[in-house]
Enzyme design. Structure first.
Site, PDB file in Angstrom:
ATOM      1  N   TYR A 142       0.826  -1.203   0.000  1.00 42.08           N
ATOM      2  CA  TYR A 142       0.000   0.000   0.000  1.00 42.08           C
ATOM      3  C   TYR A 142       0.869   1.267   0.000  1.00 42.08           C
ATOM      4  CZ  TYR A 142      -4.520  -2.195   0.189  1.00 42.08           C
ATOM      5  OH  TYR A 142      -5.664  -2.903  -0.152  1.00 42.08           O
ATOM      6  N   GLY A 259     -10.494  -6.276  -3.976  1.00 49.09           N
ATOM      7  CA  GLY A 259      -9.152  -6.584  -4.469  1.00 49.09           C
ATOM      8  C   GLY A 259      -8.330  -7.358  -3.451  1.00 49.09           C
ATOM      9  N   ASP A 260      -8.484  -7.018  -2.172  1.00 46.09           N
ATOM     10  CA  ASP A 260      -7.776  -7.752  -1.123  1.00 46.09           C
ATOM     11  C   ASP A 260      -8.282  -9.189  -1.031  1.00 46.09           C
ATOM     12  OD1 ASP A 260      -6.113  -5.557   0.150  1.00 46.09           O
ATOM     13  OD2 ASP A 260      -8.100  -4.687   0.327  1.00 46.09           O
ATOM     14  N   CYS A 261      -9.611  -9.347  -1.177  1.00 50.04           N
ATOM     15  CA  CYS A 261     -10.186 -10.697  -1.148  1.00 50.04           C
ATOM     16  C   CYS A 261      -9.673 -11.509  -2.336  1.00 50.04           C
ATOM     17  CB  CYS A 261     -11.706 -10.609  -1.163  1.00 50.04           C
ATOM     18  SG  CYS A 261     -12.524 -12.201  -0.974  1.00 50.04           S
ATOM     19  N   ALA A 264      -5.986 -12.514  -1.728  1.00 48.17           N
ATOM     20  CA  ALA A 264      -5.898 -13.499  -0.648  1.00 48.17           C
ATOM     21  C   ALA A 264      -6.356 -14.868  -1.131  1.00 48.17           C
ATOM     22  CB  ALA A 264      -6.740 -13.045   0.539  1.00 48.17           C
TER      23      ALA A 264
END
Length: 463
Positions: A142, A259-261, A264
């Site tokens: 980030y 996007g994080d999901c 991951a």
């Protein structure tokens, strides 16, 4: 493939949502007044990616991140400690916070605060040991310095070849190391990294070109460009790109955290030995389910599969419309179901289908059912023009979900005419009505299943 934990490395932020209602305009400026606001905090950035990975329930998750010695850092530690193994590194400056002010599910403004960046100090034995023991690594960059830390990058380069590294890049962050298994920029990030000029007429084709160019420039195994509602597109640098569409979503959805999901889920799939195409397919499925389930704003005590369903109900009521609901298994959708659903929709201004979960269907119909899983049943129903929203419920009866939805009309087929409906009492208690509709004779999922079994037994071929 090494069965170690998933290690998430990256910058953790504190996300704060102020959710309220806006029913008037400020007298001294043309802006809405948000009242009755409820504050909710959660880990953001790498912290969100780690907690989402832990919630997928397929691996232990270790988060290597930098946290400040301030009240916000302490809040993050409390939020993270229950879900992941935390390896804390020093952060210089104040914890980065992103505060969104929302009204009726709509974001009005975001306020960013905090200047924290990862310190250049040695990472220490604990962090080094965690990375070396990883079954897979997800770097959630980030732009706050941790992904550019020289020792972190050296540790990643020294990992055995069987340990996949997934890199979620940031425009102000570090480039992925050579040999990274998968890089997951979104469309705008991919265009920026590839220096694509604006005004491209073929966005999907350009995403494929950008992904191929980046895979070659970065010398990584694959680049998956996430395309929001269009899914994702994977390129390995040559050959034909691999596209994975996302299921259509009705109504307004909040894509925060999608996007994080995605990254991951892809990292977990690669950790489990899946191919790149399989990992991207799984990641699109997981990210879509996450968004359709309400994303980071889903309330655990509300029995739903799509936050958009509550938006449909709210909008219908705001304009004085009538909410109609019906329920059932809807396993192997047939003409009888379609007839009932069309009639039900004609009675009001929106139709909500309360769908029995797989576990519930199994209890009601026996071990051979359902034939079609709950997510596929929900997708098929949601694709019908007469259905405005689908809610999956886990209980044996729809009483609990009805207490939340409170439809004006609860509709069942005429085959229930001589049945004491347990839901009638709850519907009438809050002022709703129960209605029976004509049901096409001779249409039954159980009969379809029996007919298919009979056809196979007689040497025929089941369709």
């Amino acid at each position: 493939m090494r069965r170690g934990p998933l290690v998430v490395v990256g910058d953790t932020l504190l996300d704060i949502d102020l959710d309220g209602m806006a029913d008037r305009i400020c007298p001294d400026a043309p802006v809405p007044v948000v009242g009755e606001a409820r504050e909710r905090s959660r880990p953001g950035g790498a912290g969100l990616a780690a907690t989402l990975a832990a919630q997928l329930g397929r691996a232990d998750v270790t988060l290597v991140t930098a946290l400040a010695d301030d009240c916000y850092g302490a809040r993050l530690i409390g939020l993270l400690a229950e879900q992941v193994q935390l390896v804390r590194l020093p952060l210089r400056g104040e914890t980065v916070r992103k505060t969104r002010v929302r009204a009726a599910g709509q974001s009005l403004v975001r306020v960013d605060q905090g200047d924290g960046r990862s310190a250049d100090d040695p990472v220490g034995d604990h962090a080094a040991a965690a990375i070396r023991a990883a079954g897979a690594v997800l770097v959630a960059d980030y732009g706050r310095g941790l992904a550019a830390h020289p020792e972190i990058r050296r540790l990643l380069a020294e990992l055995p070849g069987g340990v996949p590294v997934v890199w979620d890049p940031h425009p102000r962050g570090a480039p992925p190391p050579r040999g990274t298994r998968l890089v997951t920029p979104n469309r705008a990030e991919a265009r920026g990294f590839a220096r694509t000029p604006p005004g491209v007429d073929d966005p999907l084709g350009q995403a494929a070109a950008d992904a191929a160019a980046l895979a070659s420039d970065w010398q990584v195994a694959g680049v998956a460009v996430t395309l929001g509602a269009q899914g994702a597109l994977l390129s390995t640098g040559d050959g034909i790109p691999f596209a994975v569409p996302a299921p259509a979503a009705a109504g307004r959805v909040d894509s925060c955290g999608a996007g994080d999901c995605f990254s991951a889920a892809a990292a977990l799939a690669l950790r489990d030995g899946r191919s790149l195409t399989e990992a991207v397919t799984e990641a699109v499925h997981r990210a879509s389910t996450f968004v359709l389930s309400g994303g980071v704003h889903d309330d655990a005590d509300v029995p739903e599969t799509g936050r958009q369903a509550w938006d449909v109900i709210r909008r219908t009521r705001e304009r004085g419309g009538m909410v109609v609901a019906t329920g059932g298994c809807f396993d192997l959708l047939h003409a009888g179901h379609i007839s009932l659903l069309r009639q039900a929709r004609a009675l009001g201004d929106c139709l909500v289908v309360c769908l029995n979960s797989d576990t519930c269907v199994r209890e009601l119909k026996g071990p051979g059912r359902p034939v079609v899983g709950e997510q596929d049943r929900a997708r098929v129903l949601a694709a019908l023009d007469c259905v405005d929203a689908v809610l999956i419920f886990e209980e044996r009866t729809p009483v609990k979900v009805l207490e939340h939805v409170r439809p004006n009309l609860w509709v069942k087929g005429g085959d229930y005419a001589h049945t004491d409906l347990v839901e009638s009492q709850i519907v009438r208690r809050y002022g709703g009505e129960v209605v029976l509709l004509p049901y096409l004779e001779g249409r039954s999922t159980s009969r379809l299943v029996e007919r298919a079994h009979s056809s196979v037994s007689d040497g025929g071929e089941a369709a």
